[in-house]
Design a protein around this motif. Structure first.
Motif, PDB file in Angstrom:
ATOM      1  N   PRO A   4     -37.416   5.247 -12.684  1.00 17.54           N
ATOM      2  CA  PRO A   4     -37.743   4.704 -11.359  1.00 17.54           C
ATOM      3  C   PRO A   4     -38.361   3.328 -11.543  1.00 17.54           C
ATOM      4  CG  PRO A   4     -39.310   6.405 -11.969  1.00 17.54           C
ATOM      5  CD  PRO A   4     -38.247   6.401 -13.027  1.00 17.54           C
ATOM      6  N   HIS A  29     -60.712   9.203 -10.291  1.00 16.37           N
ATOM      7  CA  HIS A  29     -59.608   9.834  -9.567  1.00 16.37           C
ATOM      8  C   HIS A  29     -58.838   8.786  -8.782  1.00 16.37           C
ATOM      9  CE1 HIS A  29     -62.371   9.484  -6.210  1.00 16.37           C
ATOM     10  NE2 HIS A  29     -63.258  10.264  -6.848  1.00 16.37           N
ATOM     11  N   PHE A  31     -58.161   8.196  -5.617  1.00 10.65           N
ATOM     12  CA  PHE A  31     -58.791   7.540  -4.467  1.00 10.65           C
ATOM     13  C   PHE A  31     -59.760   6.460  -4.937  1.00 10.65           C
ATOM     14  CE2 PHE A  31     -59.884   7.166  -0.138  1.00 10.65           C
ATOM     15  CZ  PHE A  31     -61.241   6.889  -0.085  1.00 10.65           C
ATOM     16  N   ALA A  34     -58.026   3.318  -6.039  1.00  7.87           N
ATOM     17  CA  ALA A  34     -57.583   2.526  -4.888  1.00  7.87           C
ATOM     18  C   ALA A  34     -58.747   1.756  -4.278  1.00  7.87           C
ATOM     19  CB  ALA A  34     -56.933   3.443  -3.849  1.00  7.87           C
ATOM     20  N   GLU A  35     -59.864   2.440  -4.091  1.00  8.42           N
ATOM     21  CA  GLU A  35     -61.056   1.811  -3.520  1.00  8.42           C
ATOM     22  C   GLU A  35     -61.528   0.649  -4.361  1.00  8.42           C
ATOM     23  OE1 GLU A  35     -63.965   3.906  -0.630  1.00  8.42           O
ATOM     24  OE2 GLU A  35     -64.340   4.390  -2.734  1.00  8.42           O
ATOM     25  N   GLU A  48     -51.088   2.838  -0.764  1.00  6.33           N
ATOM     26  CA  GLU A  48     -51.509   4.145  -1.267  1.00  6.33           C
ATOM     27  C   GLU A  48     -50.308   4.998  -1.671  1.00  6.33           C
ATOM     28  OE1 GLU A  48     -55.396   3.494   1.141  1.00  6.33           O
ATOM     29  OE2 GLU A  48     -54.924   5.400   0.179  1.00  6.33           O
ATOM     30  N   GLY A  49     -49.204   4.772  -1.026  1.00 10.10           N
ATOM     31  CA  GLY A  49     -48.029   5.593  -1.323  1.00 10.10           C
ATOM     32  C   GLY A  49     -47.477   5.368  -2.720  1.00 10.10           C
ATOM     33  N   TYR A  52     -49.920   7.078  -6.428  1.00 11.47           N
ATOM     34  CA  TYR A  52     -49.760   8.337  -7.147  1.00 11.47           C
ATOM     35  C   TYR A  52     -48.495   8.407  -7.998  1.00 11.47           C
ATOM     36  CZ  TYR A  52     -54.008  10.058  -5.164  1.00 11.47           C
ATOM     37  OH  TYR A  52     -55.325  10.203  -4.848  1.00 11.47           O
ATOM     38  N   PRO A  53     -47.360   7.938  -7.491  1.00 11.19           N
ATOM     39  CA  PRO A  53     -46.196   7.893  -8.390  1.00 11.19           C
ATOM     40  C   PRO A  53     -46.499   7.098  -9.665  1.00 11.19           C
ATOM     41  CG  PRO A  53     -45.490   7.529  -6.139  1.00 11.19           C
ATOM     42  CD  PRO A  53     -46.977   7.562  -6.110  1.00 11.19           C
ATOM     43  N   HIS A  56     -48.725   9.130 -12.028  1.00 11.18           N
ATOM     44  CA  HIS A  56     -47.982  10.197 -12.694  1.00 11.18           C
ATOM     45  C   HIS A  56     -46.994   9.655 -13.717  1.00 11.18           C
ATOM     46  CE1 HIS A  56     -48.973  14.077 -10.551  1.00 11.18           C
ATOM     47  NE2 HIS A  56     -49.741  13.183  -9.956  1.00 11.18           N
ATOM     48  N   ARG A  57     -46.416   8.498 -13.375  1.00 11.39           N
ATOM     49  CA  ARG A  57     -45.484   7.911 -14.332  1.00 11.39           C
ATOM     50  C   ARG A  57     -46.210   7.518 -15.614  1.00 11.39           C
ATOM     51  NH1 ARG A  57     -43.777   3.666 -11.687  1.00 11.39           N
ATOM     52  NH2 ARG A  57     -45.168   2.306 -12.851  1.00 11.39           N
ATOM     53  N   GLU A  59     -48.808   8.876 -16.697  1.00 13.62           N
ATOM     54  CA  GLU A  59     -49.159  10.091 -17.435  1.00 13.62           C
ATOM     55  C   GLU A  59     -47.946  10.635 -18.177  1.00 13.62           C
ATOM     56  OE1 GLU A  59     -51.232  13.027 -15.174  1.00 13.62           O
ATOM     57  OE2 GLU A  59     -51.226  14.448 -16.841  1.00 13.62           O
ATOM     58  N   ALA A  77     -61.152  17.114  -7.636  1.00 16.01           N
ATOM     59  CA  ALA A  77     -60.306  15.925  -7.734  1.00 16.01           C
ATOM     60  C   ALA A  77     -59.725  15.828  -9.139  1.00 16.01           C
ATOM     61  CB  ALA A  77     -61.114  14.666  -7.420  1.00 16.01           C
ATOM     62  N   ARG A  78     -58.554  15.193  -9.216  1.00  9.46           N
ATOM     63  CA  ARG A  78     -57.913  15.010 -10.514  1.00  9.46           C
ATOM     64  C   ARG A  78     -58.353  13.682 -11.089  1.00  9.46           C
ATOM     65  NH1 ARG A  78     -54.924  18.855 -13.600  1.00  9.46           N
ATOM     66  NH2 ARG A  78     -53.754  17.688 -15.132  1.00  9.46           N
ATOM     67  N   TYR A  80     -58.354  10.736 -13.948  1.00  5.86           N
ATOM     68  CA  TYR A  80     -57.454  10.144 -14.939  1.00  5.86           C
ATOM     69  C   TYR A  80     -58.259   9.375 -15.966  1.00  5.86           C
ATOM     70  CZ  TYR A  80     -53.660  11.348 -11.851  1.00  5.86           C
ATOM     71  OH  TYR A  80     -52.767  12.038 -11.105  1.00  5.86           O
TER      72      TYR A  80
END
Lengths: 113, 898
Positions: A4, A29, A31, A34-35, A48-49, A52-53, A56-57, A59, A77-78, A80
């Motif tokens: 991708p 995490h 959020f 992003a903040e 924000e969309g 997360y992709p 994960h990528r 990761e 919360a997850r 990273y």
């Protein structure tokens, strides 16, 4: 088809660098990342969309790893965290970034001089 | 570094198996994110429902996000691997010829090796199915004095009962000690009064099962607390299944073994077969009841001054924790030699024997000593086959990758990473290797069945697949795939992309280089095949020679039957009459041409020897004179057909009251009577009345020992059994039943302890040679085939590359023959270099097997010439087809060929 592509909504390829750079300062995490980016510069509007992709990528490429934890306000919360390879990757990405900036500068220099 | 590796492993694992968890996790993460946005909004005063909606809008299309996030994992590296594999399989399916040859080559190579290794594993490496086999030791007596009962090969491992008891008392170094009869004896037993049938019975001490750490499956095992005369018996699982159908009420069943009546107190577990690899015991009974199981023979006591001690037990022990083998050995030897001094009455003689402790994780093994050498040789041979097979694989992969140089160059030019390409090529070779490995395992399985049939049938080897063997095959395959894939892959990748793009089909750098390498490899294959073929030839001839070896008498139509009168209770004075009566009966059986008897018999492993006094001969060294002897009945030599060289043989005239006479063999005459006439001289109290030709009675190889024969009627010590030698008119096995009836008609209690034809007995001796001959031939043929395939492949490819050139030649007027000649000439050099190298290897290699050869020299010219001829012939055939095709090339088509 292939991997991708990095989201075209950002400056080319910088989202990865930004995420890695933030994580270099310590685990966080999604959020929170992003903040932080928003705090540092409003200009860096991270959609924000695509966050997360990207996480994960990263990761899936073993540049970061994650685990469940508890946020400041007691939510699950997850979190990273950078991996050793991820740390190395930052250097690479930074160098790419600088090369690109230089290239762009060369193109626009005649306009500003 | 390690941490990163572990992280990557986890990542891959998750990618493959974490599907559901992934969805849940993404859901939760997004929920969290939404929740956080909501909180912020709430904190700034936005009402809850509005906050929720606004948070959702801020995040965006969460279904899309969910999908995209989950998708991010789709291209994790492991997925790439799966895609590569699928791609490789498709590519292989598109080129079935290549795939078939590659997989077949590897299958043969891996199969041969794994087959041999599995045999080695069973025979030499398997640990006993007991508790902690690593801490078991065995006590052996490596010296050669003493009377040993049982087969002898390798180091002597037998002790006497008294020695065992002495050692048992010495408990400072051993936590437990046990003894077992060397091998189980097949004895007719009756169960609950049913008809007698044979069972393998083994006498063992009461600590047998506890020392080995083998618990009972049902009931209990023998215990040191049992009364010494308690007639307990433990049966094996196999016997329980076979004879009793695993019935639940087995305990308490009465089983009569000769003069003992035993009660079954337990059943051993499924996996336990005994203490010796290759031997299955059905029934274990206490050692202390030996006289009941072997009537007439008492092996539990020695009195000092007895003729010699009877060594008939294997002794195993466990060392006390912390005690080292050397310490234990020293301590045990003190006890041992004290006992010997008492027995022999002299410390001198005692010191000639000594005790050795050796690790016994694999138990005692008769066959190990015999087959270790041949198996190792076969492993080397199969290793060569493996190398040849791998060479084929290498060539094939190399060729294939060379053909794809252009494709690779294009991909490189378009930006694919070399690493990525390398991984893909490697995956392809690994897939081929994997398929080859699986096929190889199948081949090994089939080979194993054949291998086991070559090992004597008295041996039972476990059929279960062993993890070690599987691991071996796996490692071989892995090595093959990696190394073989790496070379061609690296060469391909390092091709300059530009050069590859420019390459046209007129036979250039890439393919020329491959051709050179390919030819070199094939020459190597040929070189390796020659030693295989030569070795096989030598071993085949050895086997043939053994089969036709001159025993000194005809080996066909000869039956051996041993009758043990002592076990039936005959005392010394009653024996001679019964021998005579039995002989009369046997001679009267229809189909019997002639019959006689001797004590030791032929090829039954028995042998009597000791010190003697030969008249007029004084030994040169300090040692005394010793010889082998045998007791024979009347007409023994004429029955066997051993010619008399002088004097007469032993007849009915020689009876207890006539003067003592004996007959000697040639070797005896040469050694002790060189230059003198032996007739009339004396050996001990016997007068020599005849000299017979040398004959073989124990082994096919080696020098024939000096031997003298005394009549059974005038014995040195009265034999407890005799072995009838029966010449038959037809097939010996057809007369067997008749002879058995004749013997039993004299006395139905007479135990017949051996009944075989001589050919069977001799064949058993040749088991290892048969194994070597058959397998080395198989390997030689396989190696040759693989080399031929390699040769064919390389040459075909070479011809295909040169189609253009050939077309030009033909267009310019070259004839079919000329083209063929050209191809053949060029190959000739290849062949020659391979042959020359092969000759050197073969000459060196045959020295390794020199010890197994019989009747041929390691450098036997005939064998070598035959091997070379065979190799050349097959190579020529392999070359002929491509050469022929080259000559038939149509110039027009060829010229248009790119």
């Amino acid at each position: 088809m292939g991997r991708p592509q990095k989201p075209a909504t950002d400056a080319i390829g910088t989202l990865d660098l930004l995420i890695l750079a933030r994580l270099a300062r310590g685990p966080m995490h999604g959020f929170g990342i992003a903040e932080y980016l928003h705090e540092v510069s409003a200009a860096l509007h991270v959609e924000e969309g695509s966050l997360y992709p990207a996480l994960h990528r990263l990761e899936s490429q073993a540049l970061v790893e994650s685990e469940w934890g508890v946020s400041e306000n007691n939510r699950r919360a997850r979190f990273y965290r950078l991996t050793p390879r991820g740390r190395k990757q930052i250097t690479l990405e930074v160098s790419n970034w600088r090369k690109m900036v230089e290239a762009v500068n060369r193109v626009i220099d005649p306009l500003t001089s | 570094m390690l941490k990163q590796f572990l992280i990557e492993v986890r990542v891959r694992f998750e990618a493959l198996f974490g599907r559901n968890r992934l969805h849940e996790r993404v859901d939760e993460e997004l929920e969290f994110h939404l929740g956080m946005i909501e909180e912020h909004l709430l904190a700034s005063g936005v009402p809850p429902e509005v906050a929720r909606i606004r948070a959702r809008r801020q995040l965006g299309n969460d279904t899309l996000i969910r999908e995209t996030t989950v998708d991010a994992w789709r291209y994790a590296a492991v997925d790439t691997l799966l895609r590569d594999v699928r791609h490789s399989i498709r590519a292989l399916a598109a080129q079935p010829g290549f795939a078939a040859v590659a997989v077949l080559s590897l299958a043969l190579g891996v199969g041969a090796n794994t087959g041999i290794f599995s045999l080695i594993n069973s025979v030499m490496l398997s640990a006993l199915p007991v508790h902690d086999p690593q801490s078991l030791v065995m006590l052996t007596n490596p010296a050669s004095n003493g009377l040993t009962i049982g087969k002898k090969s390798g180091e002597r491992e037998e002790l006497t009962y008294s020695e065992f008891r002495q050692l048992r008392e010495q408990s400072t170094v051993f936590s437990s000690l046990m003894a077992s009869q060397i091998e189980p004896e097949p004895i007719p037993v009756t169960v609950d009064g049913f008809k007698a049938e044979e069972a393998a019975v083994q006498l063992v001490s009461s600590e047998y099962f506890s020392t080995l750490g083998v618990p009972a499956l049902l009931g209990r095992t023998l215990s040191a607390d049992d009364a010494p005369d308690a007639p307990n018996a433990v049966i094996s699982y196999a016997y329980w299944q076979r004879r009793f159908g695993r019935r639940a009420d087995i305990l308490g069943t009465r089983i009569a073994i000769r003069q003992g009546l035993f009660s079954i107190i337990g059943v051993a577990p499924d996996s336990f077969f005994g203490d010796t690899v290759g031997q299955l015991t059905d029934v274990w009974v206490p050692l202390t009841l030996q006289p009941l199981v072997m009537p007439g023979r008492e092996w539990l006591h020695e009195r000092p001054g007895d003729g010699d001690k009877v060594m008939w037990l294997h002794v195993f022990a466990r060392l006390k924790p912390g005690v080292r083998v050397e310490t234990a050995q020293a301590a045990a030897n003190v006890t041992f030699q004290q006992g010997l001094s008492v027995f022999y009455g002299s410390a001198e003689t005692a010191r000639k024997q000594w005790l050795r402790l050796r690790p016994a994780a694999n138990g005692a093994s008769q066959i190990r000593g015999q087959f270790a050498g041949p198996l190792k040789m076969l492993l080397v041979a199969s290793g060569l086959v493996f190398i040849i097979a791998c060479a084929n694989l290498a060539n094939l992969l190399l060729a294939r990758n060379t053909a794809r140089t252009r494709e690779m160059s294009v991909r490189l030019a378009l930006g694919a990473g070399r690493g990525r390409l390398l991984r893909q090529l490697l995956t392809e070779s690994m897939v081929v290797a994997f398929l080859g490995g699986i096929a190889g395992l199948g081949a090994a399985w089939m080979l194993r069945a054949g291998l086991l049939s070559l090992v004597p049938d008295s041996i039972h080897l476990s059929d279960a697949p062993d993890i070690r063997v599987l691991a071996f095959a796996f490692i071989l395959t892995l090595v093959a795939g990696l190394i073989l894939g790496l070379f061609p892959a690296l060469r391909t990748i390092n091709v300059d992309a530009l050069a590859g793009l420019k390459e046209q089909g007129r036979g250039l750098t890439g393919s020329a280089a491959w051709l050179r390498t390919g030819k070199f490899v094939v020459a190597g294959q040929l070189a390796l095949s020659l030693p295989l073929l030569a070795g096989a030839g030598l071993l085949l001839r050895t086997f043939q020679n053994l089969r036709q070896a001159d025993l000194g008498y005809e080996r066909e139509q000869l039956l051996m039957m041993r009758v043990d009168v002592q076990m039936a209770g005959y005392e010394d004075q009653r024996r001679l009459p019964v021998f005579q009566r039995l002989l009369e009966r046997v001679r009267g059986v229809p189909g019997v041409r002639a019959a006689s008897y001797s004590k030791s018999g032929l090829f039954l492993g028995s042998r009597s020897s000791g010190s003697v006094n030969v008249e007029g001969y004084t030994p040169s060294g300090g040692d005394g004179v010793s010889s082998v002897w045998d007791h024979v009945g009347p007409g023994y030599f004429s029955t066997l057909g051993i010619p008399l060289l002088a004097g007469r043989e032993i007849t009915e005239r020689d009876h207890p009251s006539s003067s003592n006479v004996c007959v000697i063999n040639e070797a005896f005459a040469k050694k002790f009577f060189a230059g003198r006439n032996p007739l009339g001289m004396h050996v001990n109290a016997y007068e020599i009345v005849g000299v017979v030709r040398d004959s073989r009675s124990r082994s096919l190889r080696g020098e024939i020992e000096p031997r003298f024969y005394v009549p059974v009627a005038q014995p040195i010590d009265v034999p407890r059994f005799v072995t009838f030698a029966i010449r038959t008119a037809a097939e010996p096995s057809s007369v067997l039943a008749g002879v058995r009836r004749a013997i039993l008609s004299e006395d139905p209690n007479l135990p017949i302890t051996a009944a075989s034809t001589l050919t069977e007995l001799v064949n058993r001796q040749m088991a290892q040679d048969r194994l070597l001959a058959r397998l080395s031939t198989a390997f030689g043929v396989v190696g040759l085939l693989l080399a031929a395939i390699g040769l064919y492949g390389v040459l075909s490819y070479g011809v295909a590359r040169r189609t253009n050139e050939i077309g030009i030649r033909k267009a310019l007027g070259a004839q079919h023959g000329a083209v063929m000649g050209m191809i053949l000439r060029e190959t000739g050099l290849l062949l020659l270099s391979g042959l020359v190298a092969g000759m050197f290897l073969a000459a060196a290699g045959s020295r390794l097997i020199a010890s197994r050869l019989y009747g041929v020299e390691p450098t036997d010219p005939t064998t070598f010439v035959a091997a070379v001829a065979l190799l050349t012939g097959v190579a020529f055939l392999a070359v002929w087809v491509p050469a022929y095709r080259a000559s038939r090339v149509d110039p027009l088509i060829a010229l248009r060929h790119e």
